[in-house]
Design a protein around this motif. Structure first.
Motif, PDB file in Angstrom:
ATOM      1  N   ALA A  15      42.148 -33.623 -83.302  1.00 45.43           N
ATOM      2  CA  ALA A  15      42.700 -33.474 -81.951  1.00 45.43           C
ATOM      3  C   ALA A  15      43.267 -32.076 -81.738  1.00 45.43           C
ATOM      4  CB  ALA A  15      43.765 -34.546 -81.687  1.00 45.43           C
ATOM      5  N   VAL A  39      38.292 -40.691 -82.216  1.00 43.85           N
ATOM      6  CA  VAL A  39      38.637 -39.662 -81.229  1.00 43.85           C
ATOM      7  C   VAL A  39      37.486 -39.556 -80.239  1.00 43.85           C
ATOM      8  CG1 VAL A  39      39.262 -37.239 -80.840  1.00 43.85           C
ATOM      9  CG2 VAL A  39      39.899 -38.344 -82.999  1.00 43.85           C
ATOM     10  N   SER A  41      36.601 -37.183 -76.703  1.00 51.93           N
ATOM     11  CA  SER A  41      37.116 -35.966 -76.101  1.00 51.93           C
ATOM     12  C   SER A  41      36.224 -35.528 -74.953  1.00 51.93           C
ATOM     13  CB  SER A  41      37.172 -34.862 -77.160  1.00 51.93           C
ATOM     14  OG  SER A  41      37.817 -33.724 -76.665  1.00 51.93           O
TER      15      SER A  41
END
Length: 147
Positions: A15, A39, A41
């Motif tokens: 991150a 994650v 994004s």
């Protein structure tokens, strides 16, 4: 606060790297029932990246859901620490080497563009999840049954 589990530590470093690249990362996201990505994004270009964090061989070999993540992103990456046996990872995916403090993009993932309707749905769901988490961070009772 430092996450205790190795996968969460990798996600933290990933991150941080993504933020440095101008992305908007979100950890622990559910794109569809039965799937939970480490994650996801949104890149400045609007591309959607998914990063799956693997802390050891057993973590990788025990995961059979990762192929389902490919339908929810433009680019798919693995994130590992520097000691992970990367020869286990499938060809045709990106690689990020990470620790709890940062990460480095080692191999860019090939692009596989999402269909417009799927992209709209994923972006909406990312925005809703992030907004609800933000409200919950200041008012834990606001969404008692959400992540």
């Amino acid at each position: 606060m430092m996450p205790a589990q190795p996968g969460f530590r990798l996600a933290r470093g990933v991150a941080r790297m993504l933020i440095g690249m101008g992305h908007a990362p979100l950890c622990e996201f559910v794109p569809s029932g039965g799937l939970r990505v480490d994650v996801i994004s949104v890149a400045p270009s609007g591309e959607i990246w998914i990063v799956e964090c693997k802390s050891c061989r057993a973590d990788f070999t025990g995961d059979r859901k990762w192929q389902g993540y490919l339908d929810w992103c433009d680019r798919f990456f693995w994130a590992t620490d520097c000691d992970f046996p990367v020869e286990l990872l499938p060809e045709g995916s990106g690689l990020i080497v990470a620790d709890a403090y940062g990460a480095e993009l080692s191999r860019m993932a090939p692009a596989a563009k999402l269909a417009a309707a799927r992209r709209a749905r994923v972006l909406r769901d990312i925005a809703r999840t992030a907004a609800c988490r933000l409200v919950r961070s200041t008012d834990p009772q606001a969404f008692p049954d959400m992540i």
